[in-house]
Write an enzyme that holds these catalytic residues in place. Structure first.
Site, PDB file in Angstrom:
ATOM      1  N   VAL A  14       0.830  -1.206   0.000  1.00  0.00           N
ATOM      2  CA  VAL A  14       0.000   0.000   0.000  1.00  0.00           C
ATOM      3  C   VAL A  14       0.860   1.251   0.000  1.00  0.00           C
ATOM      4  O   VAL A  14       0.575   2.220  -0.723  1.00  0.00           O
ATOM      5  CB  VAL A  14      -0.973  -0.006   1.191  1.00  0.00           C
ATOM      6  CG1 VAL A  14      -1.771   1.296   1.234  1.00  0.00           C
ATOM      7  CG2 VAL A  14      -1.911  -1.198   1.113  1.00  0.00           C
ATOM      8  N   ALA A  33      -6.879  19.195  -4.576  1.00  0.00           N
ATOM      9  CA  ALA A  33      -6.675  19.505  -3.156  1.00  0.00           C
ATOM     10  C   ALA A  33      -6.593  21.004  -2.906  1.00  0.00           C
ATOM     11  O   ALA A  33      -6.782  21.464  -1.773  1.00  0.00           O
ATOM     12  CB  ALA A  33      -5.396  18.831  -2.659  1.00  0.00           C
ATOM     13  N   ALA A  43       9.419   6.299   6.378  1.00  0.00           N
ATOM     14  CA  ALA A  43      10.064   5.439   7.379  1.00  0.00           C
ATOM     15  C   ALA A  43       9.624   4.001   7.154  1.00  0.00           C
ATOM     16  O   ALA A  43       8.436   3.719   6.976  1.00  0.00           O
ATOM     17  CB  ALA A  43       9.713   5.883   8.797  1.00  0.00           C
ATOM     18  N   LYS A 103      -7.357  -1.424   9.646  1.00  0.00           N
ATOM     19  CA  LYS A 103      -8.679  -1.819  10.133  1.00  0.00           C
ATOM     20  C   LYS A 103      -8.656  -2.368  11.554  1.00  0.00           C
ATOM     21  O   LYS A 103      -9.548  -2.078  12.352  1.00  0.00           O
ATOM     22  CB  LYS A 103      -9.304  -2.835   9.185  1.00  0.00           C
ATOM     23  CG  LYS A 103      -8.421  -4.028   8.894  1.00  0.00           C
ATOM     24  CD  LYS A 103      -8.999  -4.891   7.791  1.00  0.00           C
ATOM     25  CE  LYS A 103      -8.010  -5.960   7.354  1.00  0.00           C
ATOM     26  NZ  LYS A 103      -6.893  -5.390   6.582  1.00  0.00           N
ATOM     27  N   GLU A 127     -10.642   5.753   5.362  1.00  0.00           N
ATOM     28  CA  GLU A 127     -11.472   5.175   4.302  1.00  0.00           C
ATOM     29  C   GLU A 127     -10.907   3.854   3.798  1.00  0.00           C
ATOM     30  O   GLU A 127     -11.647   2.917   3.492  1.00  0.00           O
ATOM     31  CB  GLU A 127     -11.594   6.163   3.141  1.00  0.00           C
ATOM     32  CG  GLU A 127     -12.451   5.674   1.984  1.00  0.00           C
ATOM     33  CD  GLU A 127     -13.912   5.512   2.356  1.00  0.00           C
ATOM     34  OE1 GLU A 127     -14.401   4.364   2.328  1.00  0.00           O
ATOM     35  OE2 GLU A 127     -14.551   6.525   2.679  1.00  0.00           O
ATOM     36  N   VAL A 130     -11.634  -0.163   5.125  1.00  0.00           N
ATOM     37  CA  VAL A 130     -12.787  -1.020   4.825  1.00  0.00           C
ATOM     38  C   VAL A 130     -13.017  -1.066   3.320  1.00  0.00           C
ATOM     39  O   VAL A 130     -13.177  -0.024   2.672  1.00  0.00           O
ATOM     40  CB  VAL A 130     -14.059  -0.513   5.524  1.00  0.00           C
ATOM     41  CG1 VAL A 130     -15.249  -1.407   5.172  1.00  0.00           C
ATOM     42  CG2 VAL A 130     -13.862  -0.457   7.035  1.00  0.00           C
ATOM     43  N   ILE A 134     -13.304   1.112  -2.405  1.00  0.00           N
ATOM     44  CA  ILE A 134     -14.714   1.509  -2.439  1.00  0.00           C
ATOM     45  C   ILE A 134     -14.935   2.608  -1.404  1.00  0.00           C
ATOM     46  O   ILE A 134     -14.647   2.410  -0.229  1.00  0.00           O
ATOM     47  CB  ILE A 134     -15.633   0.318  -2.112  1.00  0.00           C
ATOM     48  CG1 ILE A 134     -15.336  -0.868  -3.023  1.00  0.00           C
ATOM     49  CG2 ILE A 134     -17.096   0.726  -2.221  1.00  0.00           C
ATOM     50  CD1 ILE A 134     -16.058  -2.143  -2.616  1.00  0.00           C
ATOM     51  N   LYS A 203     -13.678  -5.028   9.871  1.00  0.00           N
ATOM     52  CA  LYS A 203     -14.315  -4.075   8.958  1.00  0.00           C
ATOM     53  C   LYS A 203     -15.770  -3.830   9.345  1.00  0.00           C
ATOM     54  O   LYS A 203     -16.259  -2.695   9.275  1.00  0.00           O
ATOM     55  CB  LYS A 203     -14.213  -4.605   7.530  1.00  0.00           C
ATOM     56  CG  LYS A 203     -12.782  -4.744   7.026  1.00  0.00           C
ATOM     57  CD  LYS A 203     -12.722  -5.498   5.708  1.00  0.00           C
ATOM     58  CE  LYS A 203     -11.290  -5.712   5.237  1.00  0.00           C
ATOM     59  NZ  LYS A 203     -11.216  -6.553   4.032  1.00  0.00           N
ATOM     60  N   GLY A 300      -5.595  -4.531  -2.686  1.00  0.00           N
ATOM     61  CA  GLY A 300      -4.646  -4.299  -3.761  1.00  0.00           C
ATOM     62  C   GLY A 300      -3.918  -2.984  -3.609  1.00  0.00           C
ATOM     63  O   GLY A 300      -4.376  -2.069  -2.929  1.00  0.00           O
TER      64      GLY A 300
END
Length: 426
Positions: A14, A33, A43, A103, A127, A130, A134, A203, A300
């Site tokens: 991630v 933004a 780190a 989570k 966000e 979970v 989506i 979740k 993913g």
């Protein structure tokens, strides 16, 4: 406006996805933004020279990143409860906003972290914790803000959904489907969190807490996995017009919350019955809007990183996540809710067995809605055959006394398989 300076904890899948999107869409993100998003520090336990850090400095001490003056937002992509709890507590204590995909941390410590964020004036967003990419948490807290959410149900673990899909479409047993999922990278070497429902329970605790304005209660989620599902159950469910799915379900009524993760028979025409492979989906029932469905990649590199950066952009705009006003709620046991049940027995193949079974259930005031029985074969005495029954709605305690008697019958040779049937309606 001055750049929003990001400190990234973790260079795993991630974390690398976050860097990839930051680099590829820097101009687009700045436009949306209203200010540049600058990665100043990273780190991780070890360096990854092959990863372009976009000019950020690298270190192996996450605590130093949290304390650094050139970090406005700490983006946590490490996972697990510790050391993340200490790191994010320290960040919020220094009025640094936090974005996390963690989570387990939010499900167990989210309320305390929200209180700290509120007192320090920092933002806390998750966000990505979970259903991957989506935007289900934003849908619940923003898009449905004018509604009273009454229930939700979701396929929120891609590994278990992949396994059940492979069993249904390829005829694999659980072990073979799990092995394939591991080969494809959909399941960990130790798949316990996925196949036994723990990941989904984390979740669901978050979803229920936000949907109903209640405290996060991971410990209160009744959890059951899919390792006991056999190909024969999937076959008979299909013959009855159902698909077996591993669901997280939450309901709120009269101040009480029901949360449970369990395999269940879903009508084959229901929206969640169509969700296959590693795809996630959440169906939400609200009073004004009715039922809505949110579906997409549940994990993913890029889907999860997409959700992480959506939270970062919200913070850059000066729009912290909605206020978290959580109240305690009495638990509502899933066992007290009336549903139909699927029962599969393995019984001696001899005359009168089916009648004895149905009589026993009738005496327990459990009515049968449908039955499937293999035709008796007089040429092979002493064999066993499956008997599948679909009950009318009843509670698990009422069913349990009958199950004990069924499993005590001389004709019954194995434990009874019991699965709920979920209509996915209020």
């Amino acid at each position: 406006m001055s750049p929003l300076r990001l400190g990234l904890l973790g260079l795993g899948t991630v974390g690398q996805g976050v860097i990839s999107i930051l680099g590829e869409h820097s101009g687009l993100l700045e436009e949306r933004a209203g200010r540049p998003l600058t990665l100043t520090r990273v780190a991780s336990r070890s360096a990854k020279p092959e990863v372009d850090l976009l000019g950020a400095s690298f270190g192996t001490d996450p605590a130093a990143l949290v304390q650094a003056d050139d970090v406005d937002v700490v983006v946590e992509c490490i996972g697990g409860e510790q050391p993340c709890l200490d790191l994010l507590t320290a960040a919020l204590g220094r009025s640094k906003s936090v974005v996390t995909a963690n989570k387990a941390l939010i499900a167990t410590h989210g309320d305390a972290l929200h209180q700290l964020a509120s007192s320090s004036g920092a933002g806390l967003a998750y966000e990505a914790a979970v259903a991957g990419g989506i935007p289900i948490l934003k849908a619940i807290t923003e898009g449905l803000v004018a509604n009273r959410i009454e229930w939700l149900a979701g396929i929120i673990n891609g590994t278990s959904n992949y396994i059940l899909t492979a069993m249904a479409e390829q005829g694999q047993d659980f072990s073979s489907a799990l092995a394939t999922a591991q080969e494809l990278g959909y399941a960990e070497a130790d798949p316990t969190f996925d196949v036994e429902g723990i990941d989904a329970a984390h979740k669901l605790a978050i979803l229920a807490g936000l949907a109903f304005g209640r405290c996060f209660d991971f410990a209160g989620v009744a959890t059951e996995g899919i390792s006991g599902i056999a190909p024969i159950d999937i076959e008979y469910a299909a013959r009855l017009g159902y698909v077996i799915k591993h669901l997280g379900i939450a309901r709120f009524a009269d101040g009480a919350v029901e949360t449970s993760v369990h395999p269940a028979l879903v009508p084959e025409g229901a929206p969640l019955a169509q969700i296959k492979g590693v795809t996630n989906a959440v169906q939400v029932g609200a009073d004004a809007l009715g039922s809505t469905l949110y579906t997409g990649p549940g994990a993913g590199m890029l889907p999860t990183a997409s959700a992480v950066l959506a939270d970062v952009v919200d913070l850059a705009r000066g729009a912290p996540p909605p206020r978290r006003l959580a109240a305690a709620a009495a638990p509502m046991a899933a066992d007290d809710r009336e549903t139909p049940f699927y029962l599969r027995l393995q019984a001696q193949d001899r005359p009168g067995v089916f009648a004895r079974i149905t009589t026993l259930l009738s005496n327990a005031e459990i009515n049968i809605d449908a039955a499937l029985q293999q035709e008796h074969d007089a040429s092979t005495p002493g064999t066993t055959v499956p008997i599948v029954l679909l009950t009318r709605p009843t509670t698990r305690p009422q069913l349990q006394s009958a199950l004990e008697q069924l499993e005590g019958l001389a004709d019954q040779v194995d434990d009874v398989q019991v699965l709920r049937v979920e209509s996915l309606k209020p």
